[in-house]
Design an enzyme around this catalytic site. Structure first.
Site, PDB file in Angstrom:
ATOM      1  N   TYR A 125       0.856  -1.189   0.000  1.00  0.00           N
ATOM      2  CA  TYR A 125       0.000   0.000   0.000  1.00  0.00           C
ATOM      3  C   TYR A 125       0.889   1.235   0.000  1.00  0.00           C
ATOM      4  O   TYR A 125       1.861   1.313   0.742  1.00  0.00           O
ATOM      5  CB  TYR A 125      -0.902   0.038   1.235  1.00  0.00           C
ATOM      6  CG  TYR A 125      -1.691   1.334   1.352  1.00  0.00           C
ATOM      7  CD1 TYR A 125      -2.946   1.459   0.772  1.00  0.00           C
ATOM      8  CD2 TYR A 125      -1.147   2.436   2.006  1.00  0.00           C
ATOM      9  CE1 TYR A 125      -3.651   2.645   0.848  1.00  0.00           C
ATOM     10  CE2 TYR A 125      -1.847   3.637   2.088  1.00  0.00           C
ATOM     11  CZ  TYR A 125      -3.095   3.736   1.510  1.00  0.00           C
ATOM     12  OH  TYR A 125      -3.784   4.917   1.575  1.00  0.00           O
ATOM     13  N   GLU A 213      -3.317   7.504  -4.294  1.00  0.00           N
ATOM     14  CA  GLU A 213      -3.354   6.263  -3.526  1.00  0.00           C
ATOM     15  C   GLU A 213      -3.187   5.096  -4.483  1.00  0.00           C
ATOM     16  O   GLU A 213      -3.975   4.935  -5.417  1.00  0.00           O
ATOM     17  CB  GLU A 213      -4.668   6.124  -2.757  1.00  0.00           C
ATOM     18  CG  GLU A 213      -4.706   4.871  -1.885  1.00  0.00           C
ATOM     19  CD  GLU A 213      -6.017   4.723  -1.119  1.00  0.00           C
ATOM     20  OE1 GLU A 213      -5.985   4.807   0.114  1.00  0.00           O
ATOM     21  OE2 GLU A 213      -7.067   4.549  -1.775  1.00  0.00           O
TER      22      GLU A 213
END
Length: 403
Positions: A125, A213
């Site tokens: 992530y 993101e």
């Protein structure tokens, strides 16, 4: 301004970020031909078909008409059309669409990057955004890619890392190496990550983004580092510097009332409440929403009419607010500094008459230049309008009409 995944990835690629290659399809009939183009370019024989909507959780979401998920693997060219048909044109509901199924007008057909090799693939992530408390950009990253970051933060907070960027010097090489080290990478993957991180940060800065993101960033079986996803939000206030990015705006993904307000030059955000707000100035809007809450109501919107509140502008604001059937009252709260209150009052009266009335109680609080004259003008208009000068008076009237 939010972007689709394929748009975000095109920006990333332009800044040298390695991405999962893909093609975009808006017609089932074109899907096989597009998939073949992708194979010629990448050599892939399996394909990942992804719905393009402004929402996360697509892989777990469901297309109402077909029962398909929003992200599906097609194991061969002969499966592509069937998979695309199960997604394209349908309505996809995910955990982030607030109970509303969104029309899928485009799908992205991407190369399969989870191929077997010398090492195991791993998902990471990574996001870049502004830490407003510290006034610095921050890179947030974790070895737990592919999962909801909120879940990771709650259950395993020690697996989330943050790297603050000093705005005076920008991202430094040692910081990129630190990120690669904390992710447990070595060899080729380590070197690839030290290139990936600066490229990602440069993309974030270069396009005036408010958030990037990537979930997941993938370490492939041959130790490449690539962006498999891209959730990108651009700062709308900076789009005047990026005309090409401004053209990426997909208004069909936005609330129709917000789009209409934007085209009319009104700052409007829809909320879940029962009292419509019309104010001039963002700070006053926040205070107005607070007073509504304290009076037992809930603000139904944020609406800033700006410095000019003539009849046409007020009428358009009324129309937009009243499209929300949950609105049970409207509070107009104007501070007359540059704009005179009596002119605003006249605009309200004219708009009220032009519309043939307002179907919900209307409370008008005008304060500042010519506030007394404005109150008299509204009181003498003969219209069904509650006027106030003090904010507490307006709050009491909100409480009264909602009782």
């Amino acid at each position: 301004m939010n972007l689709h995944e394929y748009q975000g990835k095109s920006i990333l690629k332009s800044f040298g970020v390695a991405i999962q290659e893909s093609v975009v399809v808006d017609n089932v009939a074109d899907s096989v031909a597009k998939a073949k183009e992708l194979t010629e370019k990448t050599g892939t024989e399996w394909y990942v078909v992804k719905a393009q909507i402004h929402a996360g959780g697509r892989g777990k979401g469901t297309v109402k008409e077909t029962g398909s998920h929003g992200v599906v693997l097609a194991k061969g060219i002969d499966k592509v059309e069937e998979v695309v048909k199960g997604i394209l044109g349908g309505h996809l509901e995910t955990a982030q669409t607030n109970g509303v199924a969104k029309l899928v007008s485009k799908v992205m057909i991407a190369e399969d990057v989870y191929y077997p090799g010398e090492s195991e693939t791993s998902e990471i992530y990574m996001s870049v955004l502004m830490d407003r408390d510290k006034g610095r950009n921050v890179i947030i990253y974790s070895t737990e890619g592919g999962m909801d970051i909120e879940t990771v933060a709650e259950e395993t907070p020690h697996l989330i890392f943050k790297e603050e960027i000093d705005p005076r010097v920008g991202l430094q090489g040692f910081q990129a190496r630190k990120i690669a080290f904390n992710l447990g990478l070595s060899g080729k993957a380590f070197k690839e990550m030290t290139k990936f991180v600066p490229a990602l940060y440069n993309a974030y800065i270069g396009c005036d983004a408010s958030m990037f993101e990537i979930n997941p960033v993938l370490k492939t079986s041959d130790d490449k580092i690539i962006a498999v996803d891209a959730k990108v939000s651009l700062d709308a206030s900076a789009l005047f510097r990026h005309k090409d990015y401004a053209e990426m705006r997909d208004k069909t993904e936005e609330d129709p009332a917000e789009v209409e307000a934007d085209e009319a030059g009104l700052n409007f955000v829809k909320l879940d409440g029962n009292v419509g707000c019309m104010v001039n100035g963002a700070g006053l809007a926040m205070a107005t929403m607070d007073i509504i809450k304290q009076s037992g109501g809930n603000p139904a919107n944020f609406l800033d009419v700006g410095g000019t509140a003539d009849a046409a502008r007020v009428e358009k604001a009324f129309e937009i607010i009243l499209k929300d059937k949950s609105v049970k009252a409207i509070l107009i709260n104007i501070f007359g500094g540059i704009v005179r209150c009596d002119r605003v009052a006249q605009g309200i009266v004219d708009a009220y008459k032009n519309m043939g009335g307002i179907p919900v109680p209307l409370i008008v609080r005008l304060q500042g230049t010519n506030a007394v004259e404005a109150k008299k003008l509204i009181d003498d208009s003969g219209l069904d309008v509650h006027s106030a000068v003090l904010l507490q008076e307006a709050a009491d009237l909100v409480r009264k009409v909602l009782a």
